[in-house]
Write a protein that holds these residues in place. Structure first.
Motif, PDB file in Angstrom:
ATOM      1  N   PHE A 275      35.277  33.904  36.756  1.00 35.44           N
ATOM      2  CA  PHE A 275      34.429  33.724  37.935  1.00 35.44           C
ATOM      3  C   PHE A 275      35.117  34.242  39.192  1.00 35.44           C
ATOM      4  O   PHE A 275      34.500  34.901  40.032  1.00 35.44           O
ATOM      5  N   CYS A 278      35.466  38.103  39.185  1.00 38.84           N
ATOM      6  CA  CYS A 278      34.130  38.696  39.272  1.00 38.84           C
ATOM      7  C   CYS A 278      33.639  38.617  40.716  1.00 38.84           C
ATOM      8  O   CYS A 278      33.127  39.593  41.262  1.00 38.84           O
ATOM      9  N   GLY A 279      33.844  37.461  41.355  1.00 41.40           N
ATOM     10  CA  GLY A 279      33.430  37.300  42.743  1.00 41.40           C
ATOM     11  C   GLY A 279      34.205  38.184  43.690  1.00 41.40           C
ATOM     12  O   GLY A 279      33.616  38.855  44.556  1.00 41.40           O
ATOM     13  N   SER A 282      33.474  41.984  43.188  1.00 41.07           N
ATOM     14  CA  SER A 282      32.167  42.310  43.759  1.00 41.07           C
ATOM     15  C   SER A 282      32.282  42.453  45.269  1.00 41.07           C
ATOM     16  O   SER A 282      31.748  43.407  45.858  1.00 41.07           O
ATOM     17  N   GLY A 337      37.279  27.409  45.352  1.00 35.61           N
ATOM     18  CA  GLY A 337      35.869  27.487  44.981  1.00 35.61           C
ATOM     19  C   GLY A 337      34.945  27.327  46.175  1.00 35.61           C
ATOM     20  O   GLY A 337      33.967  28.071  46.326  1.00 35.61           O
ATOM     21  N   GLY A 404      36.523  39.553  34.360  1.00 36.10           N
ATOM     22  CA  GLY A 404      35.799  39.238  35.581  1.00 36.10           C
ATOM     23  C   GLY A 404      35.767  40.415  36.542  1.00 36.10           C
ATOM     24  O   GLY A 404      34.718  40.723  37.136  1.00 36.10           O
ATOM     25  N   GLY A 408      32.414  42.280  37.623  1.00 41.71           N
ATOM     26  CA  GLY A 408      32.073  42.268  39.041  1.00 41.71           C
ATOM     27  C   GLY A 408      31.745  43.652  39.567  1.00 41.71           C
ATOM     28  O   GLY A 408      30.742  43.852  40.269  1.00 41.71           O
ATOM     29  N   LEU A 437      25.192  36.042  44.063  1.00 39.70           N
ATOM     30  CA  LEU A 437      26.041  35.935  42.874  1.00 39.70           C
ATOM     31  C   LEU A 437      27.390  35.332  43.231  1.00 39.70           C
ATOM     32  O   LEU A 437      27.889  34.422  42.545  1.00 39.70           O
ATOM     33  N   VAL A 438      28.009  35.814  44.318  1.00 39.87           N
ATOM     34  CA  VAL A 438      29.315  35.306  44.742  1.00 39.87           C
ATOM     35  C   VAL A 438      29.230  33.823  45.085  1.00 39.87           C
ATOM     36  O   VAL A 438      30.113  33.032  44.730  1.00 39.87           O
ATOM     37  N   LEU A 441      29.189  31.882  41.860  1.00 41.30           N
ATOM     38  CA  LEU A 441      30.494  31.873  41.184  1.00 41.30           C
ATOM     39  C   LEU A 441      31.453  30.891  41.856  1.00 41.30           C
ATOM     40  O   LEU A 441      32.202  30.182  41.181  1.00 41.30           O
ATOM     41  N   GLY A 444      30.587  27.487  40.816  1.00 40.54           N
ATOM     42  CA  GLY A 444      31.041  27.252  39.450  1.00 40.54           C
ATOM     43  C   GLY A 444      32.510  26.883  39.389  1.00 40.54           C
ATOM     44  O   GLY A 444      32.915  25.991  38.628  1.00 40.54           O
ATOM     45  N   ILE A 445      33.343  27.562  40.178  1.00 37.29           N
ATOM     46  CA  ILE A 445      34.777  27.225  40.223  1.00 37.29           C
ATOM     47  C   ILE A 445      34.975  25.794  40.726  1.00 37.29           C
ATOM     48  O   ILE A 445      35.802  25.032  40.194  1.00 37.29           O
TER      49      ILE A 445
END
Length: 480
Positions: A275, A278-279, A282, A337, A404, A408, A437-438, A441, A444-445
């Motif tokens: 996550f 990926c964040g 991106s 997060g 990730g 991303g 999306l960011v 994520l 989620g963290i």
């Protein structure tokens, strides 16, 4: 490996950190060079995506193999081979005459990188046997990863404006040469107590899954999600996952050690690594093109806009590492997060006309995120595990990061690529999907941080470690 004197231990740590700096910085340093590469090599948006993802995809696909191979034949030996391959790939990247050759050279670079990232972490973990010292050393190592990602665009901008985009690759060559010499002089050889066998079927399945998913995402904007090619690739990825779950479970020495996932902290660390990168990837992929193509900045000016991120990583990462060693990973993970989620939310308001101070203030949130996320994730991934599993656990954690990063870039490029040709308004409109999306994520963290740091979660880590210790003891008894 016999215990080393303190001065030499820190020298080994410095060599390992130098390797992680060049490997990780080459993920982000290229982002700021993408507009120049597009102009010089007449590259398409998908070509630019592959320039980044050919590197991260190979890293993600072969990190586990490199870590387990190093545990078997010698970590220093694999580390030196990796340095040489990375240096050769960097040289070829700087000489590439077309985008196709550049992508191929990036893949060679990454082959070397697979032998550096997890192996350096395993060497670090083995060099510092004391748990408190080990946590601090891993914190420093993890902070170098985050700092490299943040400072890459700044250094890349200066190099691109001063010497051209090819210089972002050539700068690696003298660093790698010095690291090869220092490794031969100061890093002792080490291996896992129990060697793990090569798993060609598992390795093939991993490459099929990752390659199919990334190719499908990148090419979906041209072929369409309903295309037979895209649907076939997604079907291959699903079958590959089922194959991994079925095949790897039956092997005594699997490439993907699925029993590690019985530890809730380890499983959460894998997801959080995926996550997090990926964040951030991106953010980096979109922001460097937004600053240059939408706001009209030079490569150096765009890189300097990332300075708040780099400064915060420099300040916060060591403190996050010390906090993890003293009080555990929960607080740094929750801060990271929350910062990523807030950064995504704040970015939703950015347009081509947004005042630059407001843009930089938004980037501060990404600096807080990156400065606090790596040390707790890295420590959580290997803490509590037997030292014989250090290479495998470190490789899987690094795989989560690189996967990730790959996803991303693939997702962000697919979203904003078509809009770039239609002007600033269309581009900043497409960015909103990336920022949502960011935000997700980051949330989620935050949730995983709460779930993975309680007593029940840590008990699962202890049971998983005991299982590996029992297996290792039985294998050593049979050998004796």
């Amino acid at each position: 490996m016999p215990e080393l004197r303190q001065r030499r231990r820190f020298l080994v740590l410095a060599i390992c950190c130098a390797s992680i700096v060049v490997v990780v910085m080459d993920i982000s340093i290229v982002n700021v060079a993408l507009p120049a590469i597009r102009r010089d090599l007449h590259a398409s948006e998908s070509g630019l995506q592959w320039t980044v993802d050919a590197y991260t995809l190979v890293l993600a696909g072969f990190l586990v193999l490199a870590g387990s191979t190093a545990d078997r034949i010698g970590r220093r030996r694999v580390f030196q081979i990796g340095l040489a391959a990375f240096g050769a790939g960097s040289l070829l990247c700087g000489l590439a005459p077309s985008i196709g050759w550049l992508i191929a050279a990036r893949a060679l670079q990454a082959v070397g990188g697979t032998m550096l990232n997890p192996v350096a972490l395993a060497i670090t973990a083995d060099t510092f046997p004391d748990p408190a010292e080990r946590a601090r050393a891993i914190g420093v190592f993890g902070s170098m990863s985050g700092l490299s990602l943040a400072l890459g665009p700044i250094l890349g901008g200066a190099l691109v404006d001063g010497f051209g985009w090819r210089s972002v690759f050539w700068i690696n060559v003298p660093i790698v040469a010095a690291a090869i010499v220092c490794t031969a002089l100061f890093v002792p050889e080490s291996r896992a107590a129990r060697a793990r066998r090569f798993d060609p079927v598992g390795q093939t399945l991993v490459i099929l899954v990752l390659g199919s998913v990334v190719y499908a995402i990148i090419e979906s904007k041209g072929l369409g999600w309903s295309s037979p090619v895209i649907l076939g690739l997604l079907a291959v990825a699903v079958l590959g996952v089922l194959g991994i779950l079925g095949y790897e479970r039956r092997r005594a020495d699997p490439l993907l050690e699925l029993r590690l996932f019985r530890s809730v902290p380890f499983s959460a660390a894998m997801l959080m690594a995926l996550f997090a990168l990926c964040g951030f990837s991106s953010f980096l992929f979109v922001s460097t093109q937004y600053l240059q193509d939408v706001r009209g900045m030079s490569a150096l000016a765009a890189g300097l806009c990332m300075l708040p991120v780099g400064l915060l990583v420099l300040v916060l990462s060591p403190r996050a590492g010390r906090l993890v060693g003293a009080r555990g990973p929960r607080l740094p993970l929750m801060v990271s997060g929350a910062a990523l989620a807030l950064g995504g939310a704040a970015s939703l308001s950015l347009t081509a006309a947004t005042p630059l101070p407001a843009v930089l203030a938004t980037y501060l949130l990404f600096g807080i995120f990156l400065g606090t996320v790596n040390p707790p994730i890295t420590n959580t991934a290997i803490s509590g595990m037997p030292r014989s599993m250090a290479g495998v656990a470190a490789s899987l954690a690094s795989t989560g990061r690189q996967t990730g990063t790959t996803l991303g870039v693939a997702i962000a490029g697919t979203i904003v690529g078509p809009a770039l040709a239609h002007g600033a308004t269309a581009y900043t409109g497409a960015e909103h999907s990336v920022w949502w999306l960011v935000l997700g994520l980051g949330s989620g963290i935050l949730l995983l941080a709460l779930l993975s740091t309680g007593r029940r979660a840590t008990d699962t880590a202890a049971r998983a470690a005991a299982l590996f210790a029992e297996v290792d003891h039985g294998a050593q008894s049979r050998t004796a």
